[in-house]
Structures are given as structure tokens and as C-alpha cells.
Scaffold this motif. Structure first.
Motif, PDB file in Angstrom:
ATOM      1  N   GLU A  91      -0.019  -5.571  -5.774  1.00 19.99           N
ATOM      2  CA  GLU A  91      -1.192  -4.912  -6.317  1.00 19.99           C
ATOM      3  C   GLU A  91      -1.880  -4.005  -5.294  1.00 19.99           C
ATOM      4  O   GLU A  91      -2.728  -3.192  -5.652  1.00 19.99           O
ATOM      5  CB  GLU A  91      -2.185  -5.934  -6.867  1.00 19.99           C
ATOM      6  N   LYS A  92      -1.474  -4.106  -4.036  1.00 20.64           N
ATOM      7  CA  LYS A  92      -2.041  -3.224  -3.015  1.00 20.64           C
ATOM      8  C   LYS A  92      -1.345  -1.869  -2.949  1.00 20.64           C
ATOM      9  O   LYS A  92      -1.815  -0.965  -2.256  1.00 20.64           O
ATOM     10  CB  LYS A  92      -1.983  -3.902  -1.638  1.00 20.64           C
ATOM     11  N   PHE A  93      -0.216  -1.734  -3.674  1.00 23.87           N
ATOM     12  CA  PHE A  93       0.464  -0.431  -3.634  1.00 23.87           C
ATOM     13  C   PHE A  93       1.029   0.019  -4.979  1.00 23.87           C
ATOM     14  O   PHE A  93       1.518   1.144  -5.081  1.00 23.87           O
ATOM     15  CB  PHE A  93       1.594  -0.436  -2.589  1.00 23.87           C
ATOM     16  N   TRP A  94       0.980  -0.807  -6.017  1.00 22.81           N
ATOM     17  CA  TRP A  94       1.584  -0.371  -7.279  1.00 22.81           C
ATOM     18  C   TRP A  94       0.778   0.757  -7.926  1.00 22.81           C
ATOM     19  O   TRP A  94       1.329   1.686  -8.500  1.00 22.81           O
ATOM     20  CB  TRP A  94       1.738  -1.540  -8.242  1.00 22.81           C
ATOM     21  N   GLY A  95      -0.516   0.731  -7.824  1.00 18.06           N
ATOM     22  CA  GLY A  95      -1.330   1.808  -8.370  1.00 18.06           C
ATOM     23  C   GLY A  95      -1.483   2.947  -7.373  1.00 18.06           C
ATOM     24  O   GLY A  95      -1.411   2.750  -6.163  1.00 18.06           O
ATOM     25  N   PRO A  96      -1.694   4.184  -7.858  1.00 20.59           N
ATOM     26  CA  PRO A  96      -1.990   5.297  -6.950  1.00 20.59           C
ATOM     27  C   PRO A  96      -3.219   4.998  -6.095  1.00 20.59           C
ATOM     28  O   PRO A  96      -4.010   4.098  -6.415  1.00 20.59           O
ATOM     29  CB  PRO A  96      -2.250   6.471  -7.911  1.00 20.59           C
TER      30      PRO A  96
ATOM     31  N   PRO B  44      -6.419   1.718  -7.766  1.00 19.67           N
ATOM     32  CA  PRO B  44      -5.893   0.437  -7.284  1.00 19.67           C
ATOM     33  C   PRO B  44      -5.608  -0.517  -8.438  1.00 19.67           C
ATOM     34  O   PRO B  44      -6.311  -0.534  -9.448  1.00 19.67           O
ATOM     35  CB  PRO B  44      -7.013  -0.087  -6.384  1.00 19.67           C
ATOM     36  N   ALA B  45      -4.544  -1.305  -8.276  1.00 23.56           N
ATOM     37  CA  ALA B  45      -4.094  -2.215  -9.335  1.00 23.56           C
ATOM     38  C   ALA B  45      -4.571  -3.636  -9.089  1.00 23.56           C
ATOM     39  O   ALA B  45      -4.896  -4.025  -7.970  1.00 23.56           O
ATOM     40  CB  ALA B  45      -2.574  -2.189  -9.433  1.00 23.56           C
ATOM     41  N   ARG B  46      -4.597  -4.397 -10.164  1.00 25.93           N
ATOM     42  CA  ARG B  46      -4.856  -5.832 -10.086  1.00 25.93           C
ATOM     43  C   ARG B  46      -3.888  -6.523 -11.038  1.00 25.93           C
ATOM     44  O   ARG B  46      -3.868  -6.240 -12.232  1.00 25.93           O
ATOM     45  CB  ARG B  46      -6.298  -6.139 -10.472  1.00 25.93           C
ATOM     46  N   PHE B  47      -3.056  -7.422 -10.483  1.00 27.36           N
ATOM     47  CA  PHE B  47      -2.100  -8.174 -11.283  1.00 27.36           C
ATOM     48  C   PHE B  47      -2.718  -9.512 -11.665  1.00 27.36           C
ATOM     49  O   PHE B  47      -3.070 -10.309 -10.800  1.00 27.36           O
ATOM     50  CB  PHE B  47      -0.804  -8.407 -10.503  1.00 27.36           C
ATOM     51  N   THR B  48      -2.842  -9.758 -12.954  1.00 27.02           N
ATOM     52  CA  THR B  48      -3.368 -11.034 -13.427  1.00 27.02           C
ATOM     53  C   THR B  48      -2.252 -11.993 -13.817  1.00 27.02           C
ATOM     54  O   THR B  48      -2.501 -13.171 -14.079  1.00 27.02           O
ATOM     55  CB  THR B  48      -4.295 -10.828 -14.633  1.00 27.02           C
TER      56      THR B  48
ATOM     57  N   TYR C  38      -0.886  -6.091 -15.544  1.00 23.14           N
ATOM     58  CA  TYR C  38      -1.692  -5.474 -14.497  1.00 23.14           C
ATOM     59  C   TYR C  38      -2.596  -4.409 -15.095  1.00 23.14           C
ATOM     60  O   TYR C  38      -2.395  -3.942 -16.225  1.00 23.14           O
ATOM     61  CB  TYR C  38      -0.799  -4.868 -13.408  1.00 23.14           C
ATOM     62  N   ALA C  39      -3.596  -4.036 -14.329  1.00 26.61           N
ATOM     63  CA  ALA C  39      -4.518  -2.962 -14.714  1.00 26.61           C
ATOM     64  C   ALA C  39      -4.810  -2.129 -13.484  1.00 26.61           C
ATOM     65  O   ALA C  39      -4.906  -2.652 -12.373  1.00 26.61           O
ATOM     66  CB  ALA C  39      -5.809  -3.540 -15.290  1.00 26.61           C
ATOM     67  N   MET C  40      -4.923  -0.812 -13.675  1.00 27.38           N
ATOM     68  CA  MET C  40      -5.277   0.113 -12.601  1.00 27.38           C
ATOM     69  C   MET C  40      -6.652   0.680 -12.904  1.00 27.38           C
ATOM     70  O   MET C  40      -6.912   1.153 -14.012  1.00 27.38           O
ATOM     71  CB  MET C  40      -4.219   1.213 -12.479  1.00 27.38           C
ATOM     72  N   TYR C  41      -7.538   0.631 -11.909  1.00 30.50           N
ATOM     73  CA  TYR C  41      -8.949   0.963 -12.100  1.00 30.50           C
ATOM     74  C   TYR C  41      -9.271   2.297 -11.442  1.00 30.50           C
ATOM     75  O   TYR C  41      -9.128   2.458 -10.225  1.00 30.50           O
ATOM     76  CB  TYR C  41      -9.820  -0.151 -11.528  1.00 30.50           C
ATOM     77  N   GLY C  42      -9.722   3.260 -12.250  1.00 32.26           N
ATOM     78  CA  GLY C  42     -10.016   4.596 -11.760  1.00 32.26           C
ATOM     79  C   GLY C  42     -11.394   4.723 -11.154  1.00 32.26           C
ATOM     80  O   GLY C  42     -12.275   3.881 -11.377  1.00 32.26           O
ATOM     81  N   PRO C  43     -11.629   5.795 -10.411  1.00 30.26           N
ATOM     82  CA  PRO C  43     -12.927   5.982  -9.742  1.00 30.26           C
ATOM     83  C   PRO C  43     -14.077   6.185 -10.712  1.00 30.26           C
ATOM     84  O   PRO C  43     -15.233   5.946 -10.365  1.00 30.26           O
ATOM     85  CB  PRO C  43     -12.691   7.226  -8.876  1.00 30.26           C
ATOM     86  N   GLY C  44     -13.765   6.632 -11.922  1.00 26.69           N
ATOM     87  CA  GLY C  44     -14.822   6.851 -12.907  1.00 26.69           C
ATOM     88  C   GLY C  44     -15.052   5.676 -13.825  1.00 26.69           C
ATOM     89  O   GLY C  44     -15.771   5.790 -14.827  1.00 26.69           O
TER      90      GLY C  44
ATOM     91  N   LEU D  50     -10.488 -13.162 -10.060  1.00 28.02           N
ATOM     92  CA  LEU D  50      -9.904 -12.127 -10.915  1.00 28.02           C
ATOM     93  C   LEU D  50     -10.840 -11.931 -12.091  1.00 28.02           C
ATOM     94  O   LEU D  50     -10.975 -12.815 -12.940  1.00 28.02           O
ATOM     95  CB  LEU D  50      -8.515 -12.534 -11.424  1.00 28.02           C
ATOM     96  N   GLY D  51     -11.505 -10.802 -12.144  1.00 22.66           N
ATOM     97  CA  GLY D  51     -12.457 -10.587 -13.222  1.00 22.66           C
ATOM     98  C   GLY D  51     -13.633 -11.537 -13.122  1.00 22.66           C
ATOM     99  O   GLY D  51     -14.000 -12.010 -12.044  1.00 22.66           O
ATOM    100  N   ASP D  52     -14.217 -11.876 -14.286  1.00 20.97           N
ATOM    101  CA  ASP D  52     -15.436 -12.680 -14.307  1.00 20.97           C
ATOM    102  C   ASP D  52     -15.180 -14.185 -14.319  1.00 20.97           C
ATOM    103  O   ASP D  52     -15.998 -14.958 -13.826  1.00 20.97           O
ATOM    104  CB  ASP D  52     -16.279 -12.319 -15.535  1.00 20.97           C
ATOM    105  N   THR D  53     -14.060 -14.609 -14.900  1.00 22.82           N
ATOM    106  CA  THR D  53     -13.887 -16.050 -15.120  1.00 22.82           C
ATOM    107  C   THR D  53     -12.603 -16.621 -14.515  1.00 22.82           C
ATOM    108  O   THR D  53     -12.403 -17.834 -14.566  1.00 22.82           O
ATOM    109  CB  THR D  53     -13.883 -16.358 -16.632  1.00 22.82           C
ATOM    110  N   LYS D  54     -11.732 -15.784 -13.947  1.00 24.24           N
ATOM    111  CA  LYS D  54     -10.456 -16.272 -13.430  1.00 24.24           C
ATOM    112  C   LYS D  54     -10.484 -16.410 -11.913  1.00 24.24           C
ATOM    113  O   LYS D  54     -11.212 -15.718 -11.218  1.00 24.24           O
ATOM    114  CB  LYS D  54      -9.310 -15.347 -13.839  1.00 24.24           C
ATOM    115  N   LEU D  55      -9.616 -17.303 -11.427  1.00 23.79           N
ATOM    116  CA  LEU D  55      -9.445 -17.515  -9.996  1.00 23.79           C
ATOM    117  C   LEU D  55      -7.948 -17.618  -9.726  1.00 23.79           C
ATOM    118  O   LEU D  55      -7.243 -18.380 -10.395  1.00 23.79           O
ATOM    119  CB  LEU D  55     -10.148 -18.797  -9.547  1.00 23.79           C
ATOM    120  N   ARG D  56      -7.463 -16.844  -8.748  1.00 28.69           N
ATOM    121  CA  ARG D  56      -6.054 -16.916  -8.372  1.00 28.69           C
ATOM    122  C   ARG D  56      -5.925 -17.671  -7.056  1.00 28.69           C
ATOM    123  O   ARG D  56      -6.469 -17.265  -6.038  1.00 28.69           O
ATOM    124  CB  ARG D  56      -5.453 -15.517  -8.234  1.00 28.69           C
ATOM    125  N   VAL D  57      -5.189 -18.792  -7.109  1.00 33.85           N
ATOM    126  CA  VAL D  57      -4.939 -19.623  -5.933  1.00 33.85           C
ATOM    127  C   VAL D  57      -3.501 -19.390  -5.504  1.00 33.85           C
ATOM    128  O   VAL D  57      -2.582 -19.436  -6.328  1.00 33.85           O
ATOM    129  CB  VAL D  57      -5.172 -21.109  -6.252  1.00 33.85           C
TER     130      VAL D  57
END
Length: 326
Positions: free
Chosen positions: A39-44, A48-52, A64-70, A176-183
Motif C-alpha cells: 500500500e506504500k507504492f501501489w497507488g500513484p 496513496p493506497a490503503r489495503f483493507t 484497496y482504495a486510493m485517496y486523492g488530494p481533493g 483502518l478507517g473508523d472502526t477497523k484495526l490491522r494487527v
């Protein structure tokens, strides 16, 4: 920039990207197998990407989701068609809806990743297969080539950060988001050994001990979808009242993935949802546990109980158990 070759073939409807890296194949493979790394390099760079979810085995799924500056969000999925660690994997790559499910109204592509040993280190040969010339042209107009090259420009930094993913590190927990936790934790041992440690009562009683001075006194294991489990702990030398958890198996794809509910015995309210994934990695097995809590408040309350410290003590015992049995 590690990319050494880009070839677009309108006749074969393919795009091939070749990149060389000064690291062993196993290190490059881990960068793609570990959700914390990919997730540190899959998105431009700007997205940046986040793999859930990242289940790297045949039939497995990534979300996964990629989050834009806007504030815009672009969601995608992978469906793993073939995996031959650490040599190659093949996925169906497509766009996803807001809930993470595949958007069949948008084009999808088959992608093949080959990892090759070279005199200087390793080489990635990534080929994307398109379904039609119209799709080929449409995706390039959307900036697919530029986005892919921008994403790959970030790999070198991830590969150089060896310490962040070392087998010597304790449990790491990331919201991860509002309610998830990745261990996450790398455990020395095979996927099959770690899976067995989670599903055989006699093994569980050796490492899932709870706090110091406690023992796992009731251990009803569930292995099939629809079955229920029940674990209870009681003090042996410490003070306190017994406690436990119960839940149901929602999905099971042994020995790589299991989804269960989890509810503290005697507590009301909706249960948590646990997604356990075990993936082969250099040095052992990457254990990833994504926990979805009923609310952000519940997640924070659980974190503040010292959960990660307790999990680290348990996983350290699991690792010692696996090593002792080897």
C-alpha cells in the motif's frame, strides 16, 4: 526509478513493464505480499493506497482504495488466479464500488507478475492483458501508464526499509478507517504450522494463555463455517474473575484465511468481526488480523486495555512452540 522497459502492444493488447532492483527476489516478493508494504507504492504518489484485505493465495481477494488530494477515492480489487511464491502471481484487476465489491460495469484486466533473479538482484516483469482495443485506449486515456509509473517510483524506498518489517519486531497495530484495526506480525514457522496452532486445542492451550498467572481452561474449537467456538480463561496464580469469548466461523479457506465473529461472554451488543490471513513470507509466515469493531469508541477502548502487548506475548509463545516442534 527502477523501471527499465515499457512496451505497449496494440496488436497483442498488452502493456509490459520491466523493473530491476538491487535486492533478492524474496525481498521484492514480500513487498507485494505484505499489505503494509504494497500500500506504500501501489497507488500513484498523489493517490496513496490503503489495503483493507490482501489474501495472496489462489482464489484469494484483495480490496484497496486510493485517496486523492481533493478527497476523491478510487477503489479497486484483485482476484488471485494463480500464486507461485516467490516466482509469480496472476490477478484479475478491476474497479470496485464504494462497498468494495467489484464494479462489473467497469473494465477489468488480467495482470501477470513474474519475479526473476538477476546478477544484480531481482527483476519484476509485469504484463497487463486488456480485453479489447477500445478498453486499451480508454484506460490509457485515463492515465493508467502514468499512474503505474508514478506508483512504481516509490518501491525503492519500501525495499530499503528493512527494519520496518523485520521478523524481530513485535505486534504492530494500525487503524483502518473508523472502526477497523490491522494487527500484523511475522512468525517464524510455516503457514501450516501457524494455522494448526490456531485450530488444535492442545496447541492453543500452550500459547493462548492470557495474562500472566492465567490459563486457557475451556477450549472449544470451530473449524467449519457455521460452527461456534468458545474460549475461557481463569486465574491460576493471579487474582481475578474468569472471562472468555465466543463466536462463529463465517468463512474458512485453510490454511490461509478465516473469518469469525467475536463476542465477550456476558457482554451485550454486536460482535466484532475478525479476518485472519496467513501468507508465506521470507523468514516465516506473515500473520495479518483485521478486526472490525462495532464502533470507533469500542475500538479505542479495546486498544487501551493493552491488547497489543498481550497479543505479542501470545504470539511469541506461539513462535517458540513452532520452533520447538520443528
Amino acid at each position: 526509478m527502477p523501471v527499465t522497459h515499457v512496451n505497449k502492444d496494440t496488436q497483442a493488447l498488452t502493456m509490459q513493464i520491466v523493473a530491476d532492483f538491487p535486492v533478492p527476489v524474496a525481498r521484492l516478493w514480500d513487498a507485494y505480499a505484505d499489505p503494509r508494504q504494497i500500500e506504500k507504492f501501489w497507488g500513484p504518489v498523489e493517490y496513496p493506497a490503503r489495503f483493507t484485505r490482501h489474501d495472496m493465495y489462489p482464489g484469494g481477494i484483495s480490496r484497496y482504495a486510493m485517496y486523492g488530494p481533493g478527497g476523491d477515492v478510487s477503489r479497486g480489487y484483485w482476484e488471485f488466479l494463480n500464486v507461485d511464491a516467490p516466482h509469480s502471481f496472476e490477478v484479475l484487476d478491476g474497479f470496485a464500488r464504494e462497498d468494495g465489491e467489484p464494479n462489473r460495469d467497469m473494465p477489468s484486466m488480467r495482470m501477470v507478475f513474474n519475479f526473476l533473479e538477476t546478477a544484480e538482484g531481482s527483476r519484476l516483469d509485469m504484463t497487463t492483458y486488456f480485453n479489447s482495443l477500445a478498453e486499451f485506449e480508454s484506460l490509457f486515456e485515463m492515465g493508467m501508464e502514468e499512474g503505474t509509473l508514478s506508483a512504481m517510483s516509490q518501491i525503492d524506498g519500501v525495499l530499503a526499509d528493512l527494519r520496518a518489517y523485520s521478523a524481530d519486531l513485535p505486534v504492530a497495530a494500525e487503524p483502518l478507517g473508523d472502526t477497523k484495526l490491522r494487527v500484523s506480525r511475522l512468525i517464524r514457522g510455516s503457514v501450516e504450522q501457524v494455522w494448526a496452532a490456531h485450530h488444535e486445542p492442545e496447541l492453543l492451550k500452550q500459547w493462548q494463555l492470557g495474562p500472566d498467572g492465567w490459563a486457557l481452561v475451556e477450549c472449544e474449537v470451530a473449524t467449519e463455517v457455521g460452527e461456534s467456538y468458545r474460549y475461557e480463561w481463569a486465574p491460576t496464580t493471579a487474582e481475578g474473575e474468569a472471562f472468555g469469548f465466543t463466536g462463529e466461523v463465517l468463512e474458512s479457506h485453510a490454511p490461509f484465511r478465516e473469518v469469525t465473529t467475536e463476542q465477550m461472554i456476558g457482554m451485550d451488543g454486536p460482535p466484532a468481526r475478525n479476518e485472519l490471513t496467513l501468507i508465506p513470507a521470507a523468514g516465516g509466515t506473515l500473520l495479518t488480523l483485521v478486526i472490525e469493531y462495532p464502533s470507533a469508541e469500542v475500538r479505542e477502548m479495546v486498544i487501551n486495555t493493552g491488547m497489543t502487548e498481550g497479543m505479542e506475548a501470545s504470539y511469541a509463545r506461539l513462535e517458540q512452540q513452532v520452533l520447538k516442534a520443528a
